[in-house]
Write a protein that holds these residues in place. Structure first.
Motif, PDB file in Angstrom:
ATOM      1  N   ILE A 176       0.830  -1.202   0.000  1.00 58.99           N
ATOM      2  CA  ILE A 176       0.000   0.000   0.000  1.00 58.99           C
ATOM      3  C   ILE A 176       0.867   1.256   0.000  1.00 58.99           C
ATOM      4  CG2 ILE A 176      -1.612   1.334   1.417  1.00 58.99           C
ATOM      5  CD1 ILE A 176      -2.887  -1.332   2.239  1.00 58.99           C
ATOM      6  N   SER A 180       3.272   5.525  -3.008  1.00 58.41           N
ATOM      7  CA  SER A 180       3.592   6.880  -2.551  1.00 58.41           C
ATOM      8  C   SER A 180       5.095   7.155  -2.545  1.00 58.41           C
ATOM      9  CB  SER A 180       3.038   7.096  -1.135  1.00 58.41           C
ATOM     10  OG  SER A 180       3.658   6.211  -0.210  1.00 58.41           O
ATOM     11  N   MET A 193      -3.323   5.284 -10.807  1.00 59.44           N
ATOM     12  CA  MET A 193      -3.051   6.243  -9.743  1.00 59.44           C
ATOM     13  C   MET A 193      -3.344   7.655 -10.223  1.00 59.44           C
ATOM     14  SD  MET A 193       0.519   4.584  -8.361  1.00 59.44           S
ATOM     15  CE  MET A 193       1.029   6.129  -7.607  1.00 59.44           C
ATOM     16  N   ASP A 201     -11.992   8.644  -0.759  1.00 57.69           N
ATOM     17  CA  ASP A 201     -12.510   7.326  -0.375  1.00 57.69           C
ATOM     18  C   ASP A 201     -13.914   7.491   0.171  1.00 57.69           C
ATOM     19  OD1 ASP A 201     -11.290   4.647   1.800  1.00 57.69           O
ATOM     20  OD2 ASP A 201     -13.010   4.773   0.467  1.00 57.69           O
ATOM     21  N   GLU A 348       0.445  -0.505 -10.725  1.00 58.79           N
ATOM     22  CA  GLU A 348      -0.755  -0.990 -10.049  1.00 58.79           C
ATOM     23  C   GLU A 348      -0.987  -2.476 -10.341  1.00 58.79           C
ATOM     24  OE1 GLU A 348      -1.685   3.261 -11.565  1.00 58.79           O
ATOM     25  OE2 GLU A 348      -0.645   1.456 -12.256  1.00 58.79           O
ATOM     26  N   MET A 367      -7.378  -4.102  -1.593  1.00 59.26           N
ATOM     27  CA  MET A 367      -6.385  -3.074  -1.900  1.00 59.26           C
ATOM     28  C   MET A 367      -6.845  -2.223  -3.082  1.00 59.26           C
ATOM     29  SD  MET A 367      -2.335  -3.496  -2.795  1.00 59.26           S
ATOM     30  CE  MET A 367      -1.370  -2.084  -3.372  1.00 59.26           C
ATOM     31  N   LYS A 371      -7.579   1.732  -2.821  1.00 57.79           N
ATOM     32  CA  LYS A 371      -6.819   2.676  -3.638  1.00 57.79           C
ATOM     33  C   LYS A 371      -7.671   3.365  -4.693  1.00 57.79           C
ATOM     34  CE  LYS A 371      -2.561   2.418  -2.084  1.00 57.79           C
ATOM     35  NZ  LYS A 371      -1.853   3.618  -1.577  1.00 57.79           N
ATOM     36  N   TRP A 373      -8.703   1.906  -7.458  1.00 57.20           N
ATOM     37  CA  TRP A 373      -8.362   1.386  -8.786  1.00 57.20           C
ATOM     38  C   TRP A 373      -9.508   0.488  -9.257  1.00 57.20           C
ATOM     39  CZ3 TRP A 373      -2.947  -0.461  -6.738  1.00 57.20           C
ATOM     40  CH2 TRP A 373      -2.170   0.664  -6.421  1.00 57.20           C
TER      41      TRP A 373
END
Length: 405
Positions: A176, A180, A193, A201, A348, A367, A371, A373
């Motif tokens: 995760i 970044s 991303m 979120d 990703e 995940m 994220k 995605w």
């Protein structure tokens, strides 16, 4: 109090109540509280049973536990594979299937390296190598199947579950966090991303487990078909494996390997279910609730494997097994990133493929959801489902090869 425990080994109903009840509580906690979601229902189930056994509330051995190993575990496998349509997986999961297979190669290489490094430190390590190969290509169902297939002692299974889950939790934090890190953003493409950079979120109050296991429509017919076909598949597979095991001779490396592979009921269960799901998708793919039923059976098993666990053994053996699992995961990550970069996959896709191989489709989907995605949620679930299929093959092959070395 009988036999030194509050509940005796022959008190079948009381023991089933504890196993099924604690499995249900573990699921409730995992889906309700953030802390429990991070700990995972698997660890909650295992630790609860371990505490009850060490406090002499329940016995460490009982026919009820044997029934879980002999009946509950085999039934869980086909139930979890009813949507494992190979044609659909290949057609709809696209690039992630390819990078997932590359990641699986990392698991195989990592397991081999870890085995060579620690074979003299851990007894019968080939059994745990088989379990972790199955688990780190497929998921918990493969871990369970390999544990039963290689008759791994319960206390070692418990210690390995603790090490495995601790490492998975740490690894998921790493996965995760990788997006970044500037180094990875500079070295890899990351279109998904970029797409969600300014999106928030919308499900902050809901745990990842609750998001994945949302309420679904299910009928009495679904339950009947799910359980009826599961029993039939296990019955046929057991008979076929027994027949092949008795007919294939042993005596050298090749025949021993073939006997171990084709005489293994879990391999036959996996193969038969996969064929049925692929060539009768209209029937098996539309049985609602099969995955939920199979997962609940796995949770019952997770409670059982905590029963024989000595707290002292967990504390002394889990650190060494943590190193074993750590080597596998590290090699998996290095291979996934290196080959992913070589073949020009997006960051990703690589991270979700590695996640799907180490933790299974549930964690990969979680995940992807976390994220944002969204376009990769379904593909990573399908890739992880492919892992359920090939995990048993790879686990048994790895275990048999290392056993014969």
């Amino acid at each position: 109090m009988n036999g030194g425990t509050l509940i005796s080994a022959d008190n079948t109903w009381a023991l089933w109540t504890i196993l099924v009840g604690w499995a249900a509580i573990s699921i409730y906690l995992e889906q309700t509280y953030k802390w429990a979601s991070k700990v995972t229902g698997a660890i909650i189930g295992l630790i609860g049973a371990m505490i009850l056994a060490n406090l002499k509330v329940i016995p460490t051995e009982a026919p009820t536990y044997d029934a879980v190993w002999g009946y509950v575990v085999p039934l869980a496998i086909p139930l979890l594979l009813y949507k494992a349509n190979i044609k659909k997986i290949w057609r709809e999961s696209g690039r992630i299937v390819i990078v997932f297979l590359l990641s699986a190669m990392g698991t195989l290489l990592g397991t081999f390296i870890a085995f060579l490094a620690l074979r003299n430190r851990i007894p019968e390590l080939y059994k745990m190598a088989a379990m972790m190969t199955g688990s780190y290509i497929g998921g918990g169902v493969n871990f369970v199947a390999m544990a039963e297939s290689f008759a791994t002692p319960g206390e070692w299974v418990s210690a390995l579950v603790v090490a495995d889950n601790l490492l998975m939790a740490l690894y998921f934090f790493v996965l995760i966090g990788i997006p970044s890190v500037k180094f990875f953003r500079d070295k890899f493409t990351h279109p998904h991303m970029d797409e969600v950079k300014n999106m928030g979120d919308n499900q902050e109050g809901e745990t990842m487990a609750a998001q994945y296991w949302g309420r679904k429509e299910i009928s009495l017919k679904d339950i009947g078909f799910a359980m009826g076909t599961a029993f039939a598949i296990v019955t046929v597979s057991t008979e076929v494996a027994s027949f092949l095991g008795s007919k294939i001779p042993t005596g050298n490396f090749i025949t021993d390997l073939l006997n171990g592979l084709l005489g293994n009921k879990y391999l036959i269960i996996t193969t038969l279910t996969m064929l049925l799901a692929t060539y009768l998708p209209g029937f098996f793919g539309n049985i609602n609730g099969a995955q939920e039923l199979g997962t609940f059976l796995i949770y019952i098993f997770l409670v059982v494997i905590g029963v024989p666990a000595s707290i002292q053994l967990i504390l002394t053996k889990s650190p060494l097994l943590l190193v074993f699992c750590g080597i596998i995961v590290l090699v998996n990550m290095i291979v996934s990133l290196a080959l992913g970069k070589l073949f020009k996959f997006d960051l990703e896709e690589i991270l979700l493929a590695s996640n799907a191989s180490i933790g299974g489709p549930t964690t990969a989907a979680a995940m992807a959801i976390a994220k944002g995605w969204n376009k990769l949620i379904a593909p990573c679930i399908l890739a992880g489902t492919l892992g359920y299929i090939i995990g048993n093959y790879c686990g048994i092959l790895m275990g048999k090869v290392l056993q014969l070395l």
